[in-house]
Scaffold this motif. Structure first.
Motif, PDB file in Angstrom:
ATOM      1  N   THR A  13       0.831  -1.203   0.000  1.00  0.00           N
ATOM      2  CA  THR A  13       0.000   0.000   0.000  1.00  0.00           C
ATOM      3  C   THR A  13       0.864   1.251   0.000  1.00  0.00           C
ATOM      4  OG1 THR A  13      -1.772  -1.127   1.186  1.00  0.00           O
ATOM      5  CG2 THR A  13      -1.804   1.269   1.229  1.00  0.00           C
ATOM      6  N   GLU A  14       0.510   2.206  -0.861  1.00  0.00           N
ATOM      7  CA  GLU A  14       1.168   3.516  -0.890  1.00  0.00           C
ATOM      8  C   GLU A  14       0.128   4.584  -0.565  1.00  0.00           C
ATOM      9  OE1 GLU A  14       4.281   4.276  -1.480  1.00  0.00           O
ATOM     10  OE2 GLU A  14       5.179   2.508  -2.440  1.00  0.00           O
ATOM     11  N   PHE A  15       0.450   5.455   0.364  1.00  0.00           N
ATOM     12  CA  PHE A  15      -0.440   6.567   0.667  1.00  0.00           C
ATOM     13  C   PHE A  15      -0.415   7.579  -0.481  1.00  0.00           C
ATOM     14  CE2 PHE A  15       0.020   5.702   5.410  1.00  0.00           C
ATOM     15  CZ  PHE A  15      -1.253   5.155   5.489  1.00  0.00           C
ATOM     16  N   VAL A  16      -1.572   8.173  -0.755  1.00  0.00           N
ATOM     17  CA  VAL A  16      -1.708   9.178  -1.810  1.00  0.00           C
ATOM     18  C   VAL A  16      -2.354  10.419  -1.204  1.00  0.00           C
ATOM     19  CG1 VAL A  16      -2.806   9.774  -4.000  1.00  0.00           C
ATOM     20  CG2 VAL A  16      -1.864   7.479  -3.662  1.00  0.00           C
ATOM     21  N   CYS A  17      -1.768  11.554  -1.454  1.00  0.00           N
ATOM     22  CA  CYS A  17      -2.324  12.834  -0.983  1.00  0.00           C
ATOM     23  C   CYS A  17      -3.148  13.456  -2.113  1.00  0.00           C
ATOM     24  CB  CYS A  17      -1.193  13.762  -0.565  1.00  0.00           C
ATOM     25  SG  CYS A  17      -1.766  15.386  -0.016  1.00  0.00           S
ATOM     26  N   VAL A  18      -4.444  13.637  -1.886  1.00  0.00           N
ATOM     27  CA  VAL A  18      -5.341  14.233  -2.881  1.00  0.00           C
ATOM     28  C   VAL A  18      -5.516  15.714  -2.537  1.00  0.00           C
ATOM     29  CG1 VAL A  18      -7.615  14.133  -3.953  1.00  0.00           C
ATOM     30  CG2 VAL A  18      -6.531  12.022  -3.144  1.00  0.00           C
ATOM     31  N   GLU A  19      -4.950  16.579  -3.380  1.00  0.00           N
ATOM     32  CA  GLU A  19      -4.993  18.025  -3.152  1.00  0.00           C
ATOM     33  C   GLU A  19      -5.922  18.682  -4.173  1.00  0.00           C
ATOM     34  OE1 GLU A  19      -0.644  19.317  -1.767  1.00  0.00           O
ATOM     35  OE2 GLU A  19      -0.680  18.357  -3.731  1.00  0.00           O
ATOM     36  N   THR A  20      -6.719  19.615  -3.724  1.00  0.00           N
ATOM     37  CA  THR A  20      -7.606  20.358  -4.616  1.00  0.00           C
ATOM     38  C   THR A  20      -7.427  21.857  -4.387  1.00  0.00           C
ATOM     39  OG1 THR A  20      -9.258  18.598  -4.664  1.00  0.00           O
ATOM     40  CG2 THR A  20     -10.006  20.791  -5.261  1.00  0.00           C
ATOM     41  N   ASP A  21      -7.286  22.578  -5.503  1.00  0.00           N
ATOM     42  CA  ASP A  21      -7.205  24.034  -5.455  1.00  0.00           C
ATOM     43  C   ASP A  21      -8.293  24.593  -6.379  1.00  0.00           C
ATOM     44  OD1 ASP A  21      -5.722  26.546  -4.691  1.00  0.00           O
ATOM     45  OD2 ASP A  21      -5.580  26.683  -6.877  1.00  0.00           O
ATOM     46  N   ILE A  22      -9.141  25.475  -5.845  1.00  0.00           N
ATOM     47  CA  ILE A  22     -10.247  26.067  -6.606  1.00  0.00           C
ATOM     48  C   ILE A  22     -10.041  27.569  -6.708  1.00  0.00           C
ATOM     49  CG2 ILE A  22     -12.752  26.368  -6.735  1.00  0.00           C
ATOM     50  CD1 ILE A  22     -13.074  23.809  -5.141  1.00  0.00           C
ATOM     51  N   GLN A  23     -10.081  28.060  -7.964  1.00  0.00           N
ATOM     52  CA  GLN A  23      -9.871  29.480  -8.210  1.00  0.00           C
ATOM     53  C   GLN A  23     -10.899  29.988  -9.208  1.00  0.00           C
ATOM     54  OE1 GLN A  23      -5.905  29.797  -9.744  1.00  0.00           O
ATOM     55  NE2 GLN A  23      -4.925  28.985  -7.893  1.00  0.00           N
ATOM     56  N   ASN A  24     -11.026  31.308  -9.283  1.00  0.00           N
ATOM     57  CA  ASN A  24     -11.826  31.904 -10.346  1.00  0.00           C
ATOM     58  C   ASN A  24     -11.044  31.813 -11.651  1.00  0.00           C
ATOM     59  OD1 ASN A  24     -13.946  32.674  -8.618  1.00  0.00           O
ATOM     60  ND2 ASN A  24     -12.843  34.534  -8.003  1.00  0.00           N
ATOM     61  N   GLY A  25     -11.750  31.538 -12.710  1.00  0.00           N
ATOM     62  CA  GLY A  25     -11.091  31.396 -13.999  1.00  0.00           C
ATOM     63  C   GLY A  25     -11.936  30.589 -14.947  1.00  0.00           C
TER      64      GLY A  25
ATOM     65  N   LEU B 272      -8.782  -4.342   2.646  1.00  0.00           N
ATOM     66  CA  LEU B 272      -8.139  -4.877   3.856  1.00  0.00           C
ATOM     67  C   LEU B 272      -6.657  -4.527   3.950  1.00  0.00           C
ATOM     68  CD1 LEU B 272      -8.345  -6.505   6.449  1.00  0.00           C
ATOM     69  CD2 LEU B 272      -8.023  -8.590   5.109  1.00  0.00           C
ATOM     70  N   PRO B 273      -5.826  -4.780   2.912  1.00  0.00           N
ATOM     71  CA  PRO B 273      -4.412  -4.409   3.046  1.00  0.00           C
ATOM     72  C   PRO B 273      -4.194  -2.907   3.239  1.00  0.00           C
ATOM     73  CG  PRO B 273      -4.920  -5.126   0.798  1.00  0.00           C
ATOM     74  CD  PRO B 273      -6.092  -5.470   1.641  1.00  0.00           C
ATOM     75  N   MET B 274      -5.079  -2.078   2.674  1.00  0.00           N
ATOM     76  CA  MET B 274      -4.941  -0.628   2.867  1.00  0.00           C
ATOM     77  C   MET B 274      -5.212  -0.231   4.317  1.00  0.00           C
ATOM     78  SD  MET B 274      -6.787   0.956  -0.508  1.00  0.00           S
ATOM     79  CE  MET B 274      -6.344   0.462  -2.176  1.00  0.00           C
ATOM     80  N   VAL B 275      -6.272  -0.791   4.890  1.00  0.00           N
ATOM     81  CA  VAL B 275      -6.618  -0.450   6.274  1.00  0.00           C
ATOM     82  C   VAL B 275      -5.551  -0.977   7.237  1.00  0.00           C
ATOM     83  CG1 VAL B 275      -8.326  -0.793   8.104  1.00  0.00           C
ATOM     84  CG2 VAL B 275      -9.096  -0.358   5.776  1.00  0.00           C
ATOM     85  N   LEU B 276      -5.037  -2.165   6.987  1.00  0.00           N
ATOM     86  CA  LEU B 276      -3.984  -2.725   7.846  1.00  0.00           C
ATOM     87  C   LEU B 276      -2.724  -1.876   7.789  1.00  0.00           C
ATOM     88  CD1 LEU B 276      -4.416  -6.548   7.104  1.00  0.00           C
ATOM     89  CD2 LEU B 276      -4.874  -5.407   9.281  1.00  0.00           C
ATOM     90  N   HIS B 277      -2.383  -1.406   6.590  1.00  0.00           N
ATOM     91  CA  HIS B 277      -1.203  -0.545   6.453  1.00  0.00           C
ATOM     92  C   HIS B 277      -1.432   0.779   7.174  1.00  0.00           C
ATOM     93  CE1 HIS B 277       2.365   1.228   4.658  1.00  0.00           C
ATOM     94  NE2 HIS B 277       1.628   2.263   4.267  1.00  0.00           N
ATOM     95  N   ALA B 278      -2.637   1.329   7.021  1.00  0.00           N
ATOM     96  CA  ALA B 278      -2.952   2.589   7.701  1.00  0.00           C
ATOM     97  C   ALA B 278      -2.820   2.450   9.214  1.00  0.00           C
ATOM     98  CB  ALA B 278      -4.365   3.034   7.328  1.00  0.00           C
ATOM     99  N   LYS B 279      -3.224   1.305   9.733  1.00  0.00           N
ATOM    100  CA  LYS B 279      -3.134   1.062  11.179  1.00  0.00           C
ATOM    101  C   LYS B 279      -1.680   1.077  11.644  1.00  0.00           C
ATOM    102  CE  LYS B 279      -4.214  -2.455  14.649  1.00  0.00           C
ATOM    103  NZ  LYS B 279      -4.743  -3.830  14.863  1.00  0.00           N
ATOM    104  N   THR B 280      -0.796   0.451  10.852  1.00  0.00           N
ATOM    105  CA  THR B 280       0.625   0.410  11.232  1.00  0.00           C
ATOM    106  C   THR B 280       1.272   1.787  11.135  1.00  0.00           C
ATOM    107  OG1 THR B 280       1.318  -0.140   8.962  1.00  0.00           O
ATOM    108  CG2 THR B 280       0.822  -1.981  10.454  1.00  0.00           C
ATOM    109  N   GLN B 281       0.705   2.683  10.317  1.00  0.00           N
ATOM    110  CA  GLN B 281       1.282   4.012  10.132  1.00  0.00           C
ATOM    111  C   GLN B 281       0.664   5.066  11.056  1.00  0.00           C
ATOM    112  OE1 GLN B 281       3.983   4.502   8.101  1.00  0.00           O
ATOM    113  NE2 GLN B 281       3.862   2.275   7.996  1.00  0.00           N
ATOM    114  N   GLY B 282      -0.189   4.628  11.980  1.00  0.00           N
ATOM    115  CA  GLY B 282      -0.725   5.548  12.972  1.00  0.00           C
ATOM    116  C   GLY B 282      -1.977   6.292  12.572  1.00  0.00           C
TER     117      GLY B 282
END
Length: 505
Positions: A15-27, A122-132
C-alpha cells in the motif's frame, strides 16, 4: 480555496499513501486532474460531478485543479472517487483541516452519489493502522472486511452526503444491520474415505508435516486426486496473523467471500490449460495468481504432464524462494508463494505404465509424454512417490481407516518440535538452508553410510542430497527422534522414485 485529503493505492500487495490536493480558483471553468493517473481515475471527474449534483451539492463553474501525489506512483482503480469528491467539496464547504488529519478515505462513487464497495480494502486499512492513522472512511459494504483490522476506527458510509456530514459536523452515519447470511458448512473430505494406499497416505503426512512439495505418479483411479484433496484437512490450523496475510491476497482479487468464516487453509486446484500469468500472477497492473492464492495451503496440479512445459518452468524459482518477483516498468512486485505444491500425473498417455501388459503406448510416446516435465522441475519436488493400482483385497477390506483428525494430531505434535527448533511458527523443515541442514540434520553412522551409498548409486545431485536430508528430518520429527537414523534415510530415499525408475523408457 484549498483542501487536502489522504487516500491510498495498492501496488501489488503493498500500500502507498496518496495525498489528494484540490485548489479552486476563479477562472475558465474546468476540472483538471494530474498525478500519473490511469484512465479510470481520469474518468472519475464526470462521476463526481454527477454524484454531487444528484446529492444536492453542485460543483460551481470554476477552475478546479486536483493533484494526486506523489506523482511517480501510478494511480489506478475507482477507489479515488470518494477522496477526490471530498477534496473538491471540502475546499468549497471549508471542512476544518483538523477533521481531515489522520483520516484515510476510500470508495467508489455511483452517479446517484452512492458509495460502492471496492476491492483490496483490507491491506490498505492494515497498512494505515501500522502508520498511525486513527480513522478510516470506507464504503459501508466493506465495513465487515475492514473490521478485521482490530483497533481502527471505521466509518462506513453509503453516500457522498453522509461522508461530508461526518467530516464537517462529526455526524456518524447509522445503518441497519444486515442479516447474516446462513453459510453452509463446508464438507471437508476425510482420509478415512480412502481404502489401502498406505504408502501414499504416509507420503502425504510427511509432506504436510515438513511443508514438502509432492508428486504422485500412477494409473487413473489409484486415488491420487482423493489424497491431494484431503491433504488440506490435515494441515495445522491458521493463526490470526497468518489468516490476515491470506485474507489480504483474497481481498485484492475480490475473492474474500471464498475465505469468509473458513478455518481451513486454502486449497487451490488448477486446470492444465492455465496460463503463466494466471498461475504466478501478472497483468498490466500485476495481480496475484493461483500460486499466491494457495499461500499457507496447498496448490494441486492434476495431470501434470498435460501442462505446457513453459508454465511449469516458471514455477522453478518460486518453489525455491517461496515468493514471486515480477518486474514491470512501473516497479517491482513481490507476491507470497509459501504453499505446498502437490502434483499428480499418469506415467504415459494411456495411463497404464509400468504395467506393460496393459500399456498400449510405444517407448517414444512414453518418452515424449513424461519428457514434458523437465528434470530441473522434478529436482524441486521433495517427495516423488508411485501410486500403485488398488487391489480388490484392499478396497473390499473391512475395518475403519485412519481419520484426518488422528493424522493432524501427529502433524501438529511434529510441527511443535519444528517451532521449538527454529523459534518461528512459520518455519518448517522444507525451508531449511544449508547452514540449518548442517546444524539440525545430524545422522548416526549407519544413516550416513546408507546415504553415501545411495548418492553414488542413484547419481544424486547436491540439491537432491539436501532434499533427502530435509525429508528424513521430518520423518524423524514424526517419530520424535533427535538424530536421523538409517530407517528414516531409507524411507526418504523411497520417496525419490524418479531417480530409481526410468519412467521415460
Amino acid at each position: 480555496m484549498y483542501c487536502k485529503v489522504m487516500s491510498a493505492v495498492l501496488k501489488g500487495l503493498k500500500t502507498e499513501f496518496v495525498c489528494v490536493e484540490t485548489d479552486i480558483q476563479n477562472g475558465l471553468p474546468m476540472l483538471h486532474m494530474v498525478g500519473c493517473l490511469a484512465s479510470e481515475v481520469k474518468e472519475s471527474g464526470e462521476r463526481i460531478k454527477a454524484a454531487a449534483k444528484n446529492m444536492g451539492m453542485g460543483i460551481p463553474a470554476k477552475k478546479i485543479i486536483v493533484n494526486l501525489a506523489p506523482a511517480w506512483v501510478r494511480k489506478s482503480g475507482a477507489a479515488f472517487d470518494l477522496p477526490i469528491g471530498v477534496s473538491i467539496l471540502g475546499a468549497l464547504m471549508e471542512i476544518p483541516k483538523e477533521n481531515l488529519e489522520n483520516v484515510l478515505i476510500l470508495g467508489e462513487l455511483g452517479l446517484d452519489g452512492s458509495v460502492r464497495p471496492m476491492r483490496g480494502l483490507l491491506p490498505m486499512v492494515l497498512h494505515a493502522k501500522t502508520q498511525g492513522v486513527k480513522t478510516c472512511v470506507i464504503p459501508h459494504g466493506n465495513l465487515k472486511e475492514g473490521k478485521m483490522a482490530e483497533g481502527m476506527r471505521l466509518i462506513g458510509v453509503s453516500s457522498l452526503k453522509e461522508t461530508i456530514e461526518f467530516l464537517k459536523e462529526g455526524r456518524v452515519p447509522r445503518h441497519r444491520t444486515a442479516r447474516k447470511k446462513e453459510k453452509k458448512e463446508k464438507c471437508i473430505p476425510d482420509f478415512s474415505d480412502i481404502k489401502g494406499q498406505r504408502t501414499l497416505k504416509r507420503a502425504a503426512e510427511v509432506a504436510v508435516c515438513g511443508g514438502h512439495n509432492m508428486l504422485m505418479v500412477g494409473p487413473p483411479g489409484a486415488g491420487k486426486t482423493m489424497i491431494a484433496k484431503r491433504m488440506a484437512g490435515i494441515l495445522p490450523k491458521m493463526g490470526e496473523q497468518e489468516k490476515l496475510e491470506i485474507m489480504k491476497i483474497y481481498s485484492v482479487l475480490g475473492l474474500l467471500d471464498e475465505m469468509e468464516g473458513e478455518e481451513q487453509r486454502p486449497f487451490r486446484e488448477v486446470h492444465h490449460t492455465i496460463t503463466k500469468a494466471a498461475l504466478i500472477g501478472g497483468g498490466i497492473v500485476p495481480k496475484p495468481g493461483e500460486l499466491s492464492l494457495a499461500n499457507g495451503g496447498i496448490l494441486f496440479l492434476d495431470e501434470l504432464a498435460e501442462f505446457q512445459r513453459g508454465v511449469l518452468e516458471v514455477l522453478r524459482q518460486p518453489l525455491e524462494e517461496r515468493q514471486i518477483r515480477l518486474v514491470r516498468n512501473s516497479g517491482n512486485y513481490v507476491f507470497p508463494a509459501d504453499c505446498i505444491v502437490v502434483a499428480a500425473t499418469n506415467a504415459c498417455p494411456c495411463g497404464n505404465f509400468p504395467d506393460l501388459s496393459a500399456c498400449t503406448c510405444t517407448p517414444s510416446q512414453r518418452r515424449n509424454y513424461f519428457g514434458r516435465i523437465s528434470q530441473p522441475f522434478l529436482s524441486r519436488i521433495d517427495i516423488c512417490v508411485e501410486a500403485p493400482k488398488i487391489q480388490f483385497k484392499d478396497i473390499s477390506a473391512d475395518g475403519q481407516e485412519e481419520t484426518s483428525a488422528l493424522i493432524r494430531k501427529r502433524i501438529e505434535k511434529a510441527r511443535e518440535i519444528q517451532e521449538k527448533r527454529f523459534g518461528n511458527k512459520s518455519m518448517v523443515n522444507a525451508k531449511m538452508g544449508i547452514k540449518e541442514i548442517e546444524r539440525f540434520c545430524i545422522m548416526d553412522g549407519e544413516a550416513k553410510d546408507c546415504l553415501k551409498e545411495a548418492y553414488t548409486a542413484l547419481g544424486l545431485t547436491p540439491r537432491l542430497y539436501h532434499k533427502i536430508l530435509r525429508v528424513a528430518r521430518t520423518i524423524a520429527d514424526l517419530k520424535g527422534d533427535e538424530k536421523i537414523k538409517r530407517i528414516q534415510i531409507r524411507e526418504a530415499l523411497g520417496y525419490r522414485v524418479m531417480e530409481q525408475r526410468n519412467w521415460r523408457e
